[in-house]
Structure formats: structure tokens, C-alpha cells
Design an enzyme around this catalytic site. Structure first.
Site, short mmCIF file in Angstrom:
data_model
loop_
_atom_site.label_atom_id
_atom_site.label_comp_id
_atom_site.label_asym_id
_atom_site.label_seq_id
_atom_site.Cartn_x
_atom_site.Cartn_y
_atom_site.Cartn_z
N TYR A 63 29.12 49.40 9.28
CA TYR A 63 29.68 49.00 10.56
C TYR A 63 30.28 50.24 11.23
O TYR A 63 31.33 50.74 10.84
CB TYR A 63 30.79 47.96 10.38
CG TYR A 63 30.35 46.62 9.86
CD1 TYR A 63 29.01 46.24 9.88
CD2 TYR A 63 31.27 45.70 9.37
CE1 TYR A 63 28.61 44.99 9.42
CE2 TYR A 63 30.89 44.46 8.91
CZ TYR A 63 29.55 44.10 8.93
OH TYR A 63 29.18 42.86 8.47
N GLY A 216 29.65 33.94 19.67
CA GLY A 216 30.28 33.71 20.97
C GLY A 216 29.76 32.51 21.73
O GLY A 216 30.42 32.01 22.64
N SER A 219 32.15 29.75 21.43
CA SER A 219 33.54 30.13 21.69
C SER A 219 34.16 29.34 22.82
O SER A 219 35.38 29.23 22.94
CB SER A 219 33.63 31.62 22.02
OG SER A 219 33.03 31.88 23.29
#
Length: 338
Positions: A63, A216, A219
Site C-alpha cells: 500500500y 463507497g 456509503s
């Protein structure tokens, strides 16, 4: 909106894993693959999670090519290392231009990757160590065997896996106890339910569920007019494209009505649904800001009755997601989908 709990409940990762918080924090988006994140806000968010009793922190050595581990080190400075559980994924190979070059989970690469992880985190052990994907060129027995040697040496406490199928779970568990399987699980991604989840439960392997908000989509904050930056991998995700996005956002609006009846947000209802699937499932939330974290923590106060669960299933039926969760090339790398 349900209030933020003062203390996050505790649970265990499978029958052999560590005790941890019932909700974990996924750190990937603080370094990579989404729109740029604010480093100071990221650290403040980790601090807020720790203060709320979240102890499971999930990262990966790839990452941001090590950035995420360095960020986590900064966030944990001055904190009690033994009060948190650090879960690390390894194996993904990347170039200086951030390109993806495949996977290497061979025993030498496994041990080398951990050596660099321990140096970046400035710790003598990680709590859970796992290959990010199944390496098609290395038998899972060899990878797990190498991590088992690291467990014996004290550098790793528990062995986890990520996005592998039922057969691979059985083969891995025959070599060494597996604490948990990290795999995508949400109202829009339920493929593990048919085979993977029953085998995990048979073997006493817990589930750490990522993508609980479908990157998302669930969300409650996404809309069709939102622009996706060049560095945001959702720009290549089938579920965020054209008619697929329109259909998926319609599911979100149906879920919003159910959530509102509970006094919850869409995100809270979606996270609570994942948590309701069993005490062996720990949702990982990818909050990058304190306000999003506070909203996610509020899901712990959402109690879903059988009537609520039926309403959620009606709003977002199984298999109703439009588009695959990854692009075709990425889907081909998922052992869990085979």
C-alpha cells in the site's frame, strides 16, 4: 443517527486467532488506490479509532510501496504496541511507477517481505501475516509453511489468508492453524456464502470482511455526478461505470429508506448487516477521516431485527449488484471466485 459508542466490543478471529475489536480499521485508502489522502487527518483518524477501542489495524506492505506501514508506525508512536493487533498483507509486486507486476509468495520472498515490514513498523512482530492473493506459482502449503517458521521464531503471531477458495482453505489449515480469511463481503458482494464461509466455519477460521461499503457505493455519499480521479482505481471498476452505477445507486436509495426507519445512515445499515451475519465476522471499515469513522462506529449501535433484515434483503437482494467487483483481469486472480 445512533451515537458513537465509547468502547468497541471485543471478539476473536476464529478459534485460534487473537482477541480483537469487533470492528477493524482498514488503512489502504490512506496511502493508495483512492483519491489522495491527508496524512495528518489519516493519523488523527487512527488515533480516534484507537481511542474508541478499535484495536484491529489492517495494512499491506504494498500500500503506497511501504508508505502505509510507515504511516501506521507514526500513528502508533507513544501508544501501547501490545494493545493493538496489526494485520499485514504481502506478496503483491509493484514497480517504481506503481504498476502491478504480479505476486510472489515463495518462502524466500515471504520472509524477506516480513523483514522489511518489521523494520518499517519498528516492531518485533506482526499479529496476523497473510499473502494478499494466492500465488499461482507457489503451492499454498509452501507459503503457509514459511509463515509457520516465522511464527515459531516469534516474528508472527497468527497466520491469515486473503481471497482464497474453500479448497485452498483446507490445504492451508492442514499445515498450520489459520486465524482468519480476509475477503470482500457486503450486501453487493456475497459470493463467499455458498462455499467459502461454510468451510471457514467448519475449520474454525474467522472472517475479516473488507469492502463492506463496496468501495463507497454503499456509503450513502456517492452520486452519479461525482468525478473519479486518475489515481482512483474505482475509475476502472465495473460497478462504477455507466448503467451499472445507475442501477447500483438505485439499490442504495432503497437501502436508505430502510436505514432511515431505523434512525441509521446507509453506511451504518450496510456495516451492521455484515456484522449480523455471525459473531465470527469482523467488518473492516476503510475510513480515512474522523467523521467517516464516527459514522462507521455508529453501526455498532444498530440492532437489526429479523424484520429489519428481511427489509434489507428486499431492498438489496442477493445477486442484485450490477457489474463485477473487479475488472476482468483482476477477477481472474481471485482464487475465491473459482
Amino acid at each position: 443517527m445512533p451515537t458513537t459508542p465509547r468502547t468497541t466490543p471485543r471478539t476473536a478471529l476464529g478459534t485460534t486467532g487473537p482477541e480483537t475489536s469487533a470492528l477493524g480499521l482498514g488503512l489502504m485508502g490512506m496511502s493508495d488506490l483512492y483519491a489522495p489522502a491527508d496524512e495528518a487527518e489519516s493519523i488523527a483518524t487512527i488515533h480516534a479509532a484507537l481511542d474508541a477501542g478499535v484495536t484491529l489495524l489492517d495494512t499491506g506492505d504494498f500500500y503506497g510501496m511501504g508508505h502505509n506501514e510507515l504511516l501506521l508506525y507514526e500513528a502508533l508512536r507513544g501508544r501501547d504496541r501490545d494493545a493493538v493487533q496489526i494485520s499485514v498483507k504481502f506478496g503483491a509486486q509493484r514497480g517504481p511507477d506503481t504498476s502491478w507486476l504480479g505476486y510472489d509468495a515463495s518462502p524466500p520472498a515471504t520472509k524477506t517481505a516480513l523483514a522489511y515490514t518489521l523494520r518499517r513498523l519498528r516492531t518485533d512482530h506482526v499479529d496476523v501475516y497473510r499473502p494478499a492473493r494466492l500465488d499461482p506459482n507457489v503451492p499454498i502449503e509452501e507459503t503457509v509453511g514459511a509463515i509457520a517458521e516465522l511464527v515459531k521464531a516469534g516474528h508472527v503471531r497468527h497466520i491469515g489468508l486473503s481471497e482464497v477458495g474453500a479448497e485452498t482453505l483446507r490445504r492451508a489449515a492442514a499445515v498450520h492453524p489459520i486465524s482468519d480469511l480476509q475477503i470482500e463481503y457486503s450486501l453487493l458482494s456475497r459470493s463467499l456464502e455458498a462455499e467459502v464461509l461454510p468451510v471457514a466455519r467448519e475449520l474454525g477460521i474467522g472472517i475479516t470482511a473488507y469492502g463492506v461499503l463496496s468501495r463507497g457505493l454503499l456509503s450513502g455519499h456517492w452520486n452519479a455526478a461525482r468525478e473519479i480521479g486518475a489515481s482512483d482505481f474505482r475509475g476502472h471498476s465495473p460497478r462504477f461505470q455507466g448503467e451499472n452505477l445507475t442501477r447500483n445507486l438505485a439499490l442504495v436509495e432503497a437501502l436508505r429508506s430502510v436505514a432511515a426507519a431505523k434512525g441509521a445512515t446507509v453506511a451504518q445499515a450496510a456495516i451492521a448487516w455484515v456484522a449480523s451475519r455471525g459473531p465470527d465476522i469482523v467488518p473492516l471499515v476503510g475510513a480515512r477521516r474522523r467523521d467517516r469513522l464516527a459514522e462507521a462506529l455508529g453501526s455498532l449501535d444498530v440492532r437489526l431485527t429479523p424484520v429489519d433484515l428481511a427489509a434489507i434483503e428486499a431492498a438489496v437482494p442477493e445477486g442484485s449488484a450490477a457489474g463485477d467487483r473487479y475488472a476482468a483481469a483482476q477477477m481472474a486472480m481471485l482464487d475465491s471466485e473459482r
